[in-house]
Scaffold this motif. Structure first.
Motif, PDB file in Angstrom:
ATOM      1  N   ALA A  66       0.856  30.225  19.800  1.00 33.40           N
ATOM      2  CA  ALA A  66      -0.216  30.700  21.036  1.00 33.40           C
ATOM      3  C   ALA A  66      -1.386  29.761  21.118  1.00 33.40           C
ATOM      4  O   ALA A  66      -1.417  29.053  22.277  1.00 33.40           O
ATOM      5  N   GLY A  67      -1.767  29.454  19.864  1.00 31.45           N
ATOM      6  CA  GLY A  67      -3.211  28.382  20.026  1.00 31.45           C
ATOM      7  C   GLY A  67      -2.906  26.960  19.720  1.00 31.45           C
ATOM      8  O   GLY A  67      -3.843  26.319  19.956  1.00 31.45           O
ATOM      9  N   ARG A  68      -1.683  26.671  19.140  1.00 29.50           N
ATOM     10  CA  ARG A  68      -1.574  25.316  18.756  1.00 29.50           C
ATOM     11  C   ARG A  68      -1.207  24.418  19.616  1.00 29.50           C
ATOM     12  O   ARG A  68      -1.748  23.275  20.033  1.00 29.50           O
ATOM     13  N   THR A  69      -0.074  24.702  20.725  1.00 32.09           N
ATOM     14  CA  THR A  69       0.385  23.710  21.655  1.00 32.09           C
ATOM     15  C   THR A  69       0.599  24.419  22.989  1.00 32.09           C
ATOM     16  O   THR A  69       0.489  25.633  23.162  1.00 32.09           O
ATOM     17  N   GLY A  70       0.895  23.593  23.940  1.00 34.23           N
ATOM     18  CA  GLY A  70       1.339  24.229  25.222  1.00 34.23           C
ATOM     19  C   GLY A  70       2.773  24.839  25.517  1.00 34.23           C
ATOM     20  O   GLY A  70       2.874  25.581  26.504  1.00 34.23           O
ATOM     21  N   GLY A 125       2.850  38.762  27.394  1.00 31.48           N
ATOM     22  CA  GLY A 125       1.425  39.071  27.958  1.00 31.48           C
ATOM     23  C   GLY A 125       0.298  38.951  26.863  1.00 31.48           C
ATOM     24  O   GLY A 125      -0.708  38.373  27.162  1.00 31.48           O
ATOM     25  N   LEU A 126       0.836  39.114  25.803  1.00 29.45           N
ATOM     26  CA  LEU A 126      -0.188  39.215  24.657  1.00 29.45           C
ATOM     27  C   LEU A 126      -0.496  37.475  24.266  1.00 29.45           C
ATOM     28  O   LEU A 126      -1.599  37.069  24.191  1.00 29.45           O
ATOM     29  N   THR A 127       0.491  36.658  24.556  1.00 27.37           N
ATOM     30  CA  THR A 127       0.649  35.305  24.332  1.00 27.37           C
ATOM     31  C   THR A 127      -0.254  34.766  25.360  1.00 27.37           C
ATOM     32  O   THR A 127      -1.121  33.768  25.183  1.00 27.37           O
ATOM     33  N   LEU A 128      -0.062  35.067  26.530  1.00 23.97           N
ATOM     34  CA  LEU A 128      -0.764  34.512  27.632  1.00 23.97           C
ATOM     35  C   LEU A 128      -2.313  34.776  27.591  1.00 23.97           C
ATOM     36  O   LEU A 128      -3.349  34.152  27.672  1.00 23.97           O
ATOM     37  N   VAL A 129      -2.635  36.071  27.051  1.00 26.47           N
ATOM     38  CA  VAL A 129      -4.072  36.390  27.030  1.00 26.47           C
ATOM     39  C   VAL A 129      -4.776  35.831  25.683  1.00 26.47           C
ATOM     40  O   VAL A 129      -5.910  35.063  26.049  1.00 26.47           O
ATOM     41  N   ARG A 130      -4.108  35.448  24.708  1.00 28.53           N
ATOM     42  CA  ARG A 130      -4.759  34.729  23.632  1.00 28.53           C
ATOM     43  C   ARG A 130      -4.914  33.222  24.014  1.00 28.53           C
ATOM     44  O   ARG A 130      -5.636  32.448  23.728  1.00 28.53           O
TER      45      ARG A 130
END
Length: 135
Positions: A66-70, A125-130
């Motif tokens: 989630a936080g590393r790449t697009g 959804g969790l990924t988009l929120v993060r």
């Protein structure tokens, strides 16, 4: 007791057992059994559950990245889409199924598709929120 007497008693007991079991065997043969194998009613829900399960796998990969790449956001959107297909398709198959589990109508696959679909949507959804929180 001679061997001849023992064989006679064994044969008589076996014949009596077979005679008593014959009506039960005949009744079991007449009763319809549950549908086995891949029936036409099971194919659609099974494929829908498989699509939703793929969404769960992609959603899990999206959460990890989630936080590393697009790629995390793209994977999350794919997981959301596949989860939506699983929930809607599973719901439609569950509503149109005529019988319960074991009848060959796919009700178990439909419920599995809905559960996997909800899991996929939750992971997406969790990924988009993060991902939005880190920007």
């Amino acid at each position: 007791m001679s061997v001849r007497h023992l064989l006679t008693v064994t044969a008589a007991v076996s014949a009596g057992t077979i005679a008593l079991a014959a009506p039960a065997i005949a009744q079991a043969a007449v009763q319809p059994s549950a549908a086995t194998g891949m029936t036409s009613g099971r194919l659609g829900p099974t494929l829908t559950a498989l699509v939703a399960l793929i969404g769960v796998v992609i959603g899990g990969l999206a959460v990890r990245s989630a936080g590393r790449t697009g790629n995390g956001e793209r994977r999350a959107l794919v997981a959301l889409g596949l989860g939506l297909i699983g929930v809607v398709g599973g719901g439609l198959f569950a509503v149109t199924a005529d019988g319960g589990p074991g009848t060959g109508n796919g009700i178990v696959g439909a419920f599995a598709a809905m559960v996997f679909g909800l899991m996929s949507m939750a992971l997406g959804g969790l990924t988009l929120v993060r991902a939005r929180r880190t920007v």
